[in-house]
Design an enzyme around this catalytic site. Structure first.
Site, PDB file in Angstrom:
ATOM      1  N   ARG A   1      40.114  52.217  36.972  1.00  0.00           N
ATOM      2  CA  ARG A   1      38.710  52.021  36.750  1.00  0.00           C
ATOM      3  C   ARG A   1      38.307  53.545  36.206  1.00  0.00           C
ATOM      4  NH1 ARG A   1      37.043  50.002  42.348  1.00  0.00           N
ATOM      5  NH2 ARG A   1      39.005  51.327  42.622  1.00  0.00           N
TER       6      ARG A   1
ATOM      7  N   SER B   1      34.269  47.066  45.684  1.00  0.00           N
ATOM      8  CA  SER B   1      33.931  46.282  46.655  1.00  0.00           C
ATOM      9  C   SER B   1      33.173  47.017  47.701  1.00  0.00           C
ATOM     10  CB  SER B   1      35.041  45.567  47.236  1.00  0.00           C
ATOM     11  OG  SER B   1      36.107  44.852  46.557  1.00  0.00           O
TER      12      SER B   1
ATOM     13  N   HIS C   1      37.840  42.699  39.716  1.00  0.00           N
ATOM     14  CA  HIS C   1      39.240  41.966  40.024  1.00  0.00           C
ATOM     15  C   HIS C   1      39.609  40.780  39.166  1.00  0.00           C
ATOM     16  CE1 HIS C   1      38.286  43.451  44.267  1.00  0.00           C
ATOM     17  NE2 HIS C   1      39.315  44.320  44.066  1.00  0.00           N
TER      18      HIS C   1
ATOM     19  N   LYS D   1      41.609  49.896  55.441  1.00  0.00           N
ATOM     20  CA  LYS D   1      40.128  49.827  55.029  1.00  0.00           C
ATOM     21  C   LYS D   1      39.236  49.177  56.018  1.00  0.00           C
ATOM     22  CE  LYS D   1      40.565  50.839  49.862  1.00  0.00           C
ATOM     23  NZ  LYS D   1      40.273  50.143  48.641  1.00  0.00           N
TER      24      LYS D   1
HETATM   25  P1  ADP Z   1      43.178  48.253  47.595  1.00  0.00           P
HETATM   26  O1  ADP Z   1      42.478  48.494  48.924  1.00  0.00           O
HETATM   27  O2  ADP Z   1      44.341  47.935  47.673  1.00  0.00           O
HETATM   28  O3  ADP Z   1      42.577  49.459  46.684  1.00  0.00           O
HETATM   29  P2  ADP Z   1      41.014  46.720  46.104  1.00  0.00           P
HETATM   30  O4  ADP Z   1      40.640  45.190  46.357  1.00  0.00           O
HETATM   31  O5  ADP Z   1      39.946  47.827  46.508  1.00  0.00           O
HETATM   32  O6  ADP Z   1      42.311  47.037  47.125  1.00  0.00           O
HETATM   33  O7  ADP Z   1      41.625  46.981  44.861  1.00  0.00           O
HETATM   34  C1  ADP Z   1      42.925  46.112  44.132  1.00  0.00           C
HETATM   35  C2  ADP Z   1      43.310  46.486  43.055  1.00  0.00           C
HETATM   36  O8  ADP Z   1      42.102  46.342  42.013  1.00  0.00           O
HETATM   37  C3  ADP Z   1      43.283  48.102  42.558  1.00  0.00           C
HETATM   38  O9  ADP Z   1      44.292  48.194  41.934  1.00  0.00           O
HETATM   39  C4  ADP Z   1      41.823  48.515  42.205  1.00  0.00           C
HETATM   40  O10 ADP Z   1      42.021  49.336  41.339  1.00  0.00           O
HETATM   41  C5  ADP Z   1      41.610  47.168  41.488  1.00  0.00           C
HETATM   42  N1  ADP Z   1      40.206  47.179  41.183  1.00  0.00           N
HETATM   43  C6  ADP Z   1      39.249  47.108  41.972  1.00  0.00           C
HETATM   44  N2  ADP Z   1      37.805  46.889  41.694  1.00  0.00           N
HETATM   45  C7  ADP Z   1      38.177  46.832  40.021  1.00  0.00           C
HETATM   46  C8  ADP Z   1      37.272  46.816  39.192  1.00  0.00           C
HETATM   47  N3  ADP Z   1      36.223  46.949  39.157  1.00  0.00           N
HETATM   48  N4  ADP Z   1      37.890  46.730  37.813  1.00  0.00           N
HETATM   49  C9  ADP Z   1      39.264  46.638  37.685  1.00  0.00           C
HETATM   50  N5  ADP Z   1      40.072  47.013  38.840  1.00  0.00           N
HETATM   51  C10 ADP Z   1      39.423  47.113  39.887  1.00  0.00           C
END
Ligand code: ADP
Length: 160
Positions: free
Chosen positions: A91, A129, A18, A42
């Protein structure tokens, strides 16, 4: 330099992936609002206040960002901020279907909304996550995936 962009997500918890995305976004936009979803489907492990606090702590050295929580639809939040650019991360190919569906739904709900996808550094392209929480609970060394403060919170929560 573009204007304002919103990077929405659950951030449960924030990872180095992130943070990599946030840094990339700030190179394109003069201001980036990192928006923590309160009502994510989630079932987050951390409360929205906890997720917000961790994000603020880990991004305090990054200029041009604000971290805020929001309820409800991200497009409503964007309207309130008078913004029409959403940033999401891609990703792997496996992210694509869900992200495309969501981007097109948001566009249908509000024609002015554009979703921009950024790719993280390849070192984080497998990091989520969800996996992180699983690895922590199994005792893995997660120090290269999250900032120190988040590592501490995760261990406290998952390793009793
Ligand atoms: P959501 O529940 O909205 O998907 P996340 O916290 O899982 O929330 O992800 C938020 C954003 O960050 C999403 O666009 C996701 O693709 C991106 N994201 C999560 N992990 C990574 C990572 N390791 N590298 C790049 N982007 C990421």
């Amino acid at each position: 330099m573009g204007k304002l962009a919103i990077f929405p997500g659950s951030f449960d918890p924030v990872t180095n992936g992130h943070i990599d995305m946030i840094r990339r976004a700030t190179r394109i936009f003069s201001k980036v609002i990192v928006a923590v979803a309160n009502n994510t489907s989630k079932k987050p492990m951390f409360t929205s206040a906890e997720r917000l606090k961790m994000l603020k702590e880990c991004t305090k050295d990054i200029e041009g960002i604000e971290v805020e929580a929001f309820d409800g639809l991200v497009i409503e939040f964007a309207r309130k901020k008078q913004d029409n650019v959403l940033i999401r991360g891609l990703r792997m190919i496996s992210d694509f279907e869900y992200e495309l569906q969501m981007a097109l739904t948001n566009r249908r709900l509000d024609e002015s909304i554009e979703t921009l996808f950024l790719m993280p550094s390849e070192g984080y392209s497998f990091l989520s996550s969800t996996l992180l929480k699983e690895a922590t609970s199994l005792g893995a060394n997660i120090s290269s995936f999250v900032p120190k403060s988040v590592e501490k919170e995760l261990k406290q929560r998952l390793l009793k």
